[in-house]
Scaffold this motif. Structure first.
Motif, short mmCIF file in Angstrom:
data_model
loop_
_atom_site.label_atom_id
_atom_site.label_comp_id
_atom_site.label_asym_id
_atom_site.label_seq_id
_atom_site.Cartn_x
_atom_site.Cartn_y
_atom_site.Cartn_z
N ARG A 50 1.76 24.27 1.53
CA ARG A 50 3.11 23.75 1.26
C ARG A 50 3.64 23.73 -0.21
O ARG A 50 4.61 24.11 -0.75
N ASP A 51 2.74 22.83 -1.02
CA ASP A 51 2.67 22.97 -2.49
C ASP A 51 1.65 23.81 -3.10
O ASP A 51 1.01 24.69 -2.51
N GLN A 52 1.22 23.14 -4.14
CA GLN A 52 -0.18 23.82 -4.72
C GLN A 52 -1.44 22.97 -4.55
O GLN A 52 -2.29 23.06 -5.04
N THR A 53 -1.15 21.95 -3.61
CA THR A 53 -2.36 21.16 -3.33
C THR A 53 -2.80 21.48 -1.63
O THR A 53 -1.69 21.11 -0.80
N VAL A 54 -3.82 21.39 -1.53
CA VAL A 54 -4.30 21.40 0.17
C VAL A 54 -5.71 20.58 0.40
O VAL A 54 -6.49 20.85 -0.58
N ARG A 55 -5.65 19.48 1.10
CA ARG A 55 -6.83 18.90 1.11
C ARG A 55 -7.24 19.07 2.61
O ARG A 55 -6.38 19.37 3.68
N GLY A 56 -8.74 18.92 2.82
CA GLY A 56 -8.99 19.22 4.31
C GLY A 56 -10.65 19.05 4.42
O GLY A 56 -11.21 18.29 3.47
N LEU A 57 -11.06 19.34 5.54
CA LEU A 57 -12.40 18.90 5.85
C LEU A 57 -13.09 20.38 6.15
O LEU A 57 -12.69 21.04 6.77
N ILE A 58 -14.40 20.40 5.57
CA ILE A 58 -15.13 21.45 5.90
C ILE A 58 -15.80 21.23 7.33
O ILE A 58 -16.72 20.02 7.28
N SER A 59 -15.72 22.03 8.35
CA SER A 59 -16.22 21.70 9.73
C SER A 59 -17.05 22.92 10.19
O SER A 59 -16.92 23.91 9.71
N SER A 60 -17.33 22.69 11.71
CA SER A 60 -18.12 23.99 12.20
C SER A 60 -17.09 24.18 13.34
O SER A 60 -16.51 23.54 13.70
N ASP A 61 -17.15 25.50 13.69
CA ASP A 61 -16.61 26.23 14.99
C ASP A 61 -17.40 25.99 16.25
O ASP A 61 -18.34 26.81 16.01
N PRO A 62 -17.29 24.85 16.85
CA PRO A 62 -18.23 25.00 18.31
C PRO A 62 -18.28 26.16 19.05
O PRO A 62 -19.40 26.57 19.83
N ALA A 63 -17.14 26.91 19.08
CA ALA A 63 -17.02 28.12 19.76
C ALA A 63 -17.64 29.38 19.15
O ALA A 63 -18.02 30.69 19.42
N GLY A 64 -18.16 29.28 17.68
CA GLY A 64 -18.33 30.18 16.82
C GLY A 64 -19.95 30.38 16.79
O GLY A 64 -20.50 30.01 17.36
N SER A 65 -20.31 31.33 15.75
CA SER A 65 -21.86 31.73 15.65
C SER A 65 -22.37 30.47 15.00
O SER A 65 -23.67 30.30 14.94
N GLY A 66 -21.69 29.58 14.25
CA GLY A 66 -22.26 28.30 13.88
C GLY A 66 -22.70 28.72 12.33
O GLY A 66 -22.89 27.54 11.42
N ASP A 67 -22.63 29.74 11.65
CA ASP A 67 -23.05 30.01 10.33
C ASP A 67 -21.91 30.11 9.47
O ASP A 67 -21.92 30.12 8.12
N PRO B 143 -18.32 27.98 8.39
CA PRO B 143 -17.33 26.96 8.74
C PRO B 143 -15.95 27.18 8.82
O PRO B 143 -15.62 28.33 8.67
N VAL B 144 -15.19 26.44 9.20
CA VAL B 144 -13.97 26.26 9.43
C VAL B 144 -13.54 25.10 8.47
O VAL B 144 -14.05 24.11 8.17
N VAL B 145 -12.43 25.22 7.97
CA VAL B 145 -11.49 24.27 7.23
C VAL B 145 -10.69 23.44 8.37
O VAL B 145 -10.08 24.19 9.05
N VAL B 146 -10.58 22.07 8.26
CA VAL B 146 -9.42 21.36 8.80
C VAL B 146 -8.27 20.82 8.00
O VAL B 146 -8.85 20.22 6.97
N VAL B 147 -7.33 21.37 8.21
CA VAL B 147 -5.95 20.83 7.37
C VAL B 147 -5.22 20.36 8.21
O VAL B 147 -4.80 20.98 9.26
N ASP B 148 -4.48 19.13 7.75
CA ASP B 148 -3.42 18.72 8.72
C ASP B 148 -3.91 18.66 10.05
O ASP B 148 -3.38 18.48 11.17
N GLY B 149 -5.32 18.31 10.13
CA GLY B 149 -5.76 18.09 11.57
C GLY B 149 -6.09 19.56 12.49
O GLY B 149 -6.10 19.44 13.58
N ARG B 150 -5.69 20.66 11.81
CA ARG B 150 -5.69 21.94 12.37
C ARG B 150 -6.85 22.84 11.79
O ARG B 150 -7.11 22.86 10.55
N GLU B 151 -7.71 23.21 12.78
CA GLU B 151 -8.94 24.16 12.33
C GLU B 151 -8.29 25.39 11.95
O GLU B 151 -7.31 26.05 12.45
N ILE B 152 -8.70 25.85 10.79
CA ILE B 152 -8.27 26.98 10.29
C ILE B 152 -9.50 28.10 9.71
O ILE B 152 -10.30 27.45 8.97
#
Length: 148
Positions: free
Chosen positions: A92-109, A111-120
């Motif tokens: 949206r602007d020039q700032t993005v905040r999020g969380l580094i997480s893992s994808d339980p359905a993925g290979s595990g190595d 990560p995904v990022v979670v921004v606005d509660g949405r896994e990306i």
């Protein structure tokens, strides 16, 4: 600590600034000289979406810590860092905040990022960053308990 009482906290529902409901579960842990209180969403049986943490002392009042955590959650839910452009998300602007997480359905190595509660996934996040080609950035990794 001999008089520590593990209080069971019921889930709560909170609305974000777009009017979407989020149900948060709580977990309290005593880790040595720290009392850790986590709030998190569960999707498809896994922790997913928003996650929040606050750290206190074992002698702190649990309801006071819960109040501080809920206020932190309200501040985060009041802001959206992503916007929808057609069928794709963009920053949206020039700032993005999020969380580094893992994808339980993925290979595990990878990560995904979670921004606005949405896994990306990284590919989608990279496309979002492509709008800023030629710009500078600073990536700062912070503990989940810190305010960002």
């Amino acid at each position: 600590m001999t008089d520590f009482e593990n209080v069971r906290l019921e889930p709560i529902r909170m609305m974000d600034c777009a009017g979407n409901a989020h149900q948060f579960h709580f977990q309290m842990r005593l880790l040595g000289t720290m009392l850790v209180l986590d709030a998190f969403e569960i999707q498809d049986g896994f922790r997913a979406g928003y996650e929040f943490r606050i750290i206190g002392k074992p002698e702190d009042d649990v309801l006071t810590l819960l109040g501080r955590l809920v206020e932190k959650m309200r501040r985060a839910l009041a802001v959206k860092d992503l916007a929808i452009n057609g069928s794709q998300f963009q920053i949206r602007d020039q700032t993005v905040r999020g969380l580094i997480s893992s994808d339980p359905a993925g290979s595990g190595d990878i990560p995904v990022v979670v921004v606005d509660g949405r896994e990306i996934g990284w590919d989608d996040f990279g496309r979002m960053l492509g709008a800023f080609e030629g710009w500078q950035f600073r990536l700062e990794i912070r503990d989940l308990a810190d305010d960002v």
